[in-house]
Structures are given as structure tokens and as C-alpha cells.
Design an enzyme around this catalytic site. Structure first.
Site, PDB file in Angstrom:
ATOM      1  N   THR A  76     -22.642  15.396  72.416  1.00 47.08           N
ATOM      2  CA  THR A  76     -22.290  16.818  72.372  1.00 47.08           C
ATOM      3  C   THR A  76     -21.096  17.011  71.441  1.00 47.08           C
ATOM      4  O   THR A  76     -20.527  16.042  70.925  1.00 47.08           O
ATOM      5  CB  THR A  76     -21.947  17.327  73.786  1.00 47.08           C
ATOM      6  OG1 THR A  76     -20.903  16.511  74.327  1.00 47.08           O
ATOM      7  CG2 THR A  76     -23.161  17.271  74.697  1.00 47.08           C
ATOM      8  N   TYR A  77     -20.701  18.281  71.250  1.00 45.29           N
ATOM      9  CA  TYR A  77     -19.619  18.601  70.300  1.00 45.29           C
ATOM     10  C   TYR A  77     -18.345  17.844  70.653  1.00 45.29           C
ATOM     11  O   TYR A  77     -17.924  17.821  71.814  1.00 45.29           O
ATOM     12  CB  TYR A  77     -19.364  20.109  70.307  1.00 45.29           C
ATOM     13  CG  TYR A  77     -18.514  20.586  69.165  1.00 45.29           C
ATOM     14  CD1 TYR A  77     -18.877  20.340  67.844  1.00 45.29           C
ATOM     15  CD2 TYR A  77     -17.329  21.283  69.405  1.00 45.29           C
ATOM     16  CE1 TYR A  77     -18.103  20.781  66.792  1.00 45.29           C
ATOM     17  CE2 TYR A  77     -16.544  21.739  68.356  1.00 45.29           C
ATOM     18  CZ  TYR A  77     -16.936  21.484  67.056  1.00 45.29           C
ATOM     19  OH  TYR A  77     -16.160  21.924  66.020  1.00 45.29           O
ATOM     20  N   MET A  78     -17.741  17.208  69.636  1.00 43.74           N
ATOM     21  CA  MET A  78     -16.642  16.277  69.910  1.00 43.74           C
ATOM     22  C   MET A  78     -15.250  16.901  69.802  1.00 43.74           C
ATOM     23  O   MET A  78     -14.248  16.201  69.944  1.00 43.74           O
ATOM     24  CB  MET A  78     -16.715  15.056  68.989  1.00 43.74           C
ATOM     25  CG  MET A  78     -16.605  15.351  67.508  1.00 43.74           C
ATOM     26  SD  MET A  78     -18.116  16.063  66.861  1.00 43.74           S
ATOM     27  CE  MET A  78     -17.489  16.847  65.388  1.00 43.74           C
ATOM     28  N   ARG A  79     -15.174  18.215  69.561  1.00 50.61           N
ATOM     29  CA  ARG A  79     -13.863  18.884  69.542  1.00 50.61           C
ATOM     30  C   ARG A  79     -13.768  19.815  70.746  1.00 50.61           C
ATOM     31  O   ARG A  79     -14.170  20.969  70.682  1.00 50.61           O
ATOM     32  CB  ARG A  79     -13.658  19.644  68.229  1.00 50.61           C
ATOM     33  CG  ARG A  79     -13.601  18.722  67.015  1.00 50.61           C
ATOM     34  CD  ARG A  79     -13.313  19.449  65.728  1.00 50.61           C
ATOM     35  NE  ARG A  79     -13.247  18.524  64.610  1.00 50.61           N
ATOM     36  CZ  ARG A  79     -14.278  18.204  63.834  1.00 50.61           C
ATOM     37  NH1 ARG A  79     -15.463  18.750  64.072  1.00 50.61           N
ATOM     38  NH2 ARG A  79     -14.137  17.342  62.834  1.00 50.61           N
TER      39      ARG A  79
END
Length: 566
Positions: A116-119
Site C-alpha cells: 500500500t501507499y508508503m507515505r
């Protein structure tokens, strides 16, 4: 630099009961904790300890739980990748970006998103993710490892966490690292494994340890030994069993309270208190997160910027060391812009921006309240007399060795920091310097130019080797009358005006350029191979070397397009 180490001593005793010796540490003398600050005190205690008879005063058995860690958010992913894999923060985000964008698995033309989005700074996991994790644990490790309820970690204050994205996790829990390892690069496989293991482990039961604490008494001296044994690995089965045997005390199982025990050896050890550790990339991210500085999307940029601008450098252990320039700039900003240099200002601004996003605070009102104070500080800063380099100069306690009138200043020039006399232009003393661990500044005498056996081709005087802004170079010793500088010359002439092609140096590195510059602006910023292109007969080829050491030769003539891999 301000830290002053203090000496202290620890005293361990090796006790023996039947055949099983174990180590216990001296903790108390009477009701007071051990406080031995020098060898004389320690030796006196050791002599007295040896005279006593000992028995087991108490044994305390209990079970200790070690809970699984939460799933990753950006900051914890960066820290774990640094500590476990040795990845820099920048590298972690680059590799994670690839895993997020997708990697071809079965079909080369169809990339599959793996994480999933890493930020994100959220610990929330979707219901779908939780169900898939629990199903995988139940099927792979048995229900013994599955807690009755899901483990929930998203208890962070919503005012400080951006919850648009859930925690960093694998998109598909069933895609185990082993099943796709061969289809990923080594770095991608390592990071995916770390993310997958952390996600699965966060939904498993705690690890359990049987812990035994033994207190031994002899006269007024109390020794304590603590031992623990892993009795159920729980989440450690997935996230890696820690080295529990390291420095572990093995206490005999048949030890009983009030039992006599023999002291066989006493081991006093000298120690010194240590200064607070310097930041690594991982610990600096952790501190920024704690102080509310930055966002998941900016951690890597901040770490890159403070190095790119030469405000910090990394030592041999990859710890941040502030440079003289970094210290000077920081002091200058704190003095002139104290409001925005306050860490609380940064954290509060992040919270206010969240309130604007949520409609709880008017945007223009926030901007006006900030700019009013900032504008006043900026006017004062701009009004400070003198050049920026003079403002940033750092005074030292060293007296100028030439004029003996002034204390030297650390100044900053195009080639770095140096010591200079504030009496300039009357006194033009300058010198390189070094700073010791304790912060003391020492003048470093410049090495005199080294005369060479080679003669100058222009005037016949000996050539000499000197140090300049861009490193070592060879020039005529007859300077300033003769201004010859030795340059590396290519075997071919400039294709534009037939001048010599020479090696030049600038702040961005080295390049090949025409000796008739600025009339001719021919330049090559890559390494070259001095042989003709087989197709268009251009007298050189561009040499490209990959990170893996693979060399490719290219023709710089776009119309030619010649390429050859060695």
C-alpha cells in the site's frame, strides 16, 4: 562537546551451586545502591565481598509477555529498514515506491502492486487486510498463534496523524516473500519481506518468556541475577527471533531460597559514562516524528538536504556530524529568526495546516498571523550590516600568530571553512584547521609545494605539485611570471576547431573541454574511451559504467547511434 565523561565501576560475582555457575551483579550495599566511582573504592568493596558467606535470599518466577510491534508507517519503516537492512532513508523510499507502483510477476506486461501507499503516519488497517492476515496465520501457523480478537494499533491522536492512507502493508497477505522472491531485485525482496513479516506478525499473539530473578545476600552485600527462557515464540516466529541467548544468564533450575551458595570469583570493571549518541538516519527520523517536524513525504528530503548543503556529514559509523557551516548557519538563524527556528513552531504549524484542511481554521487568518511576526524578524535580519560570510563567522580563542592582535575567526569560502584574522586587510593570515572530539580548534599548517624533477615546457623551471580548490594540480614554480598549468590532454583534437582537448575540473566534477574555451565551447561531461567509433569514425566514444560494473561504449553523435556493451 560539552559532555564530560565520569568514571564508575561495576562488580560481578560468579556463584556456584553444585555444578552450575552463574553470574550475578552487585546492586546494593545495605539499603544503598552500589556507587563506586574509582578503583580505590571498588578494590575496597571487592576485598570485603570476598570475606562474606552467601545464601539465596529470594527467587521470583513470573511470565513476561513481549507484544508484537504495530504495522509500519513511513517513519517506522525507514527506521527498521536502516537498522535491519542497512538501507538509507532515501533508498528505502525509492525501493518502496517501486513496490507500490508494481512489479511484473507472472505477466511481464502487467505490474502488480505489492504494498500500500508508503507515505503515511497512520497505523490503521482495513477490515479486508485484517481478515486476510488472520486467515493466513490460522492456515500457516495454526490457531495457537491467532489472538481471539484483532490487534488494534490506530490509537494515535487524529490531530497529529494523517489518516487518508492506512498503514504500510502488503496488498495481498498470501503473496509470501518466498513465493515471489525470484521475481524481485535483491533490495525489493529484502524490503518486501520486512513489510510482509511486520504486517503478519502484528496480528499474532505475544511471545512469552519464563523469567527468574534471584537475589543473593552476604553480609550487607546484595547481588541480583535475572534469567529468561522463551516458552512460546508467538509473533517472533514470523518477525524473527531476537538473539535472546546474547549475554543471557542461565540460572540453575534446582536453586532454592535460603540455600547456601559459593562465591568463586569477583570481577570489578571500570566504565565511563557516554555522551548522548549522535543521530543516525533512523534515530533522526524518530526524533523528527517525536517533535512533530515534517511529514512522511518529507523525512527523506530533509535528510538529503542537510547533507547536500554541507550542513552535516556522516562519520565512519554513518552518524551525523554537524559541519562548521551547519553550526554557523544554525546559530545565525536562531539569533535572527528565533520564532520559526523553534521546533514547537514547526509542530504547531503542521497541526494548524491540518485544521485548515479539516475546515476548523481559516487559511488567510493563519497566514496573516504567521506573516506579521515573520516580516518583522526578516526586516531586522536584512538590516544587519555586513556580508553573509561575516555574519556567519565564528569567533575562536586562538590568537592570530601573525599580528598577535586579534582572535581568529572561522570563516567560509568557496573551497570550505578556514581560519582567518579579523584584522584583514591589515593582516592577511589564513590557515586550515581541525577540531578535536572535545571541540578544541587546532591550526593545520599547509604543506609546502613539492618540487618535481619535471621541467616546465614553457620556461624550463621546475614544475611543482600544489593543492587547490579542486584538489592537487601541477604548475610552474615560476608563477606569477610563468602561468603554465599541466593538463591531461586527449590523443585526439577538438572536432569543432582542432584545438587540444584537455581535462578540466570544476565544482561539479571533471570534464573534457577544448583548450580554446571560451571561443570554442566543446565539452564532454562523461568518461571517454580514446578510440574511433567503428561507424562514423568520431575519434572517441562515451564510456558508461553501471552500478554493477557493466561498461557500455556509446557514440556521442546522435545520428550515428553506435552502442557496444563490454
Amino acid at each position: 562537546r560539552a559532555f564530560k565523561p565520569e568514571e564508575y565501576w561495576t562488580i560481578d560475582g560468579l556463584f556456584k551451586q553444585k555444578k552450575d555457575p552463574f553470574v550475578a551483579a552487585l546492586t546494593h550495599i545495605g539499603k544503598k545502591k552500589l556507587d563506586a566511582k574509582d578503583k580505590k573504592t571498588a578494590d575496597k568493596i571487592v576485598d570485603d565481598v570476598k570475606k562474606q558467606s552467601y545464601e539465596v535470599e529470594s527467587i521470583d518466577d513470573k511470565t513476561r509477555l513481549k507484544n508484537p510491534l504495530p504495522p509500519f508507517m513511513t517513519s517506522s519503516l525507514q527506521q527498521a529498514a536502516y537498522n535491519r537492512l542497512g538501507f538509507s532513508v532515501k533508498k528505502t523510499m525509492q525501493v518502496a515506491q517501486k513496490l507500490y507502483e508494481g512489479v511484473p510477476l507472472d505477466d511481464p506486461s502487467t505490474p502488480v502492486a505489492l504494498i500500500t501507499y508508503m507515505r503515511t503516519d497512520s497505523l490503521r488497517l482495513s477490515d479486508t487486510a485484517l481478515k486476510s492476515a488472520r486467515a493466513y496465520i490460522s492456515a500457516t501457523y495454526s490457531k495457537e498463534y491467532l489472538p481471539t480478537k484483532v490487534n488494534v494499533y490506530d490509537k494515535k491522536s487524529k490531530s497529529k496523524a494523517q489518516d487518508a492512507h492506512e498503514a504500510v502493508r502488503p496488498v495481498n497477505a498470501n503473496l509470501s516473500p518466498e513465493s515471489i522472491k525470484r521475481k524481485l531485485s535483491p533490495d525489493q525482496a529484502k524490503l518486501y519481506t520486512l513489510i510482509w513479516q511486520r504486517f503478519i506478525a502484528c496480528q499474532m499473539k505475544p511471545a512469552q518468556y519464563a523469567q527468574r530473578v534471584v537475589t543473593i545476600k552476604g553480609g550487607s552485600y546484595s547481588f541480583k541475577a535475572t534469567g529468561s527462557t522463551l516458552i512460546f515464540d508467538g509473533f517472533l516466529k514470523v518477525y524473527g527471533v531476537e538473539d535472546e541467548d546474547k549475554d543471557k544468564v542461565k540460572i540453575p533450575a534446582d536453586l532454592q531460597p535460603k540455600q547456601s551458595i559459593t562465591l568463586t570469583t569477583v570481577d570489578p570493571k571500570q566504565h565511563f559514562t557516554q555522551p548522548p549518541p549522535r543521530y543516525t538516519e533512523a534515530s533522526l527520523v524518530k526524533e523528527m516524528e517525536k517533535e512533530g517536524i515534517g511529514r512522511p513525504s518529507t523525512y527523506a528530503t530533509i535528510l538529503s538536504t542537510i547533507q547536500a548543503r554541507d550542513y552535516t556529514k556522516l562519520d565512519e559509523k554513518k552518524r551525523f556530524i554537524p559541519t562548521e557551516l551547519g553550526i554557523a548557519v544554525t546559530h545565525l538563524l536562531i539569533k535572527n529568526l528565533p520564532h520559526i527556528m523553534d521546533t514547537k513552531f514547526t509542530a504547531n504549524m503542521e497541526e494548524d495546516l491540518d485544521k485548515v484542511a479539516q475546515g476548523e481554521l481559516d487559511r488567510d487568518k493563519l497566514l496573516r498571523s504567521f506573516y506579521k511576526e515573520f516580516q518583522e524578524d526578516l526586516k531586522k535580519f536584512k538590516g544587519t550590516t555586513g556580508k553573509a560570510s561575516q555574519k556567519a563567522a565564528i569567533p575562536t580563542e586562538l590568537t592570530c600568530p601573525t599580528c598577535k592582535k586579534h582572535k581568529l575567526n572561522i570563516r567560509f569560502g568557496r573551497s570550505g571553512e578556514f581560519l582567518g584574522c579579523p584584522g584583514f586587510p591589515d593582516c592577511d593570515f589564513t590557515s586550515n584547521f581541525e577540531r578535536t572530539e572535545a571541540g578544541e580548534i587546532k591550526i593545520v599548517k599547509a604543506e609546502p609545494p613539492k618540487l618535481l624533477d619535471e621541467k616546465c615546457p614553457k620556461c624550463g623551471q621546475p614544475l611543482r605539485k600544489l593543492n587547490g580548490r579542486f584538489g592537487e594540480f601541477i604548475a610552474c614554480s615560476g608563477y606569477p611570471k610563468c602561468k603554465y598549468i599541466q593538463q591531461e590532454t586527449a590523443s585526439f583534437t577538438c572536432p569543432q576547431d582542432k584545438g587540444d582537448v584537455v581535462r578540466r575540473v570544476w565544482r561539479g566534477g571533471k570534464f573534457w573541454g577544448c583548450s580554446n574555451y571560451p571561443k570554442c565551447k566543446f565539452a564532454i561531461f562523461d568518461e571517454i574511451e580514446e578510440k574511433k567509433c567503428p561507424k562514423c569514425k568520431l575519434p572517441f566514444l562515451i564510456k558508461k559504467t553501471s552500478k554493477e560494473g557493466k561498461v557500455t561504449l556509446l557514440c556521442s553523435n546522435k545520428e550515428c547511434g553506435y552502442t557496444n556493451e563490454k
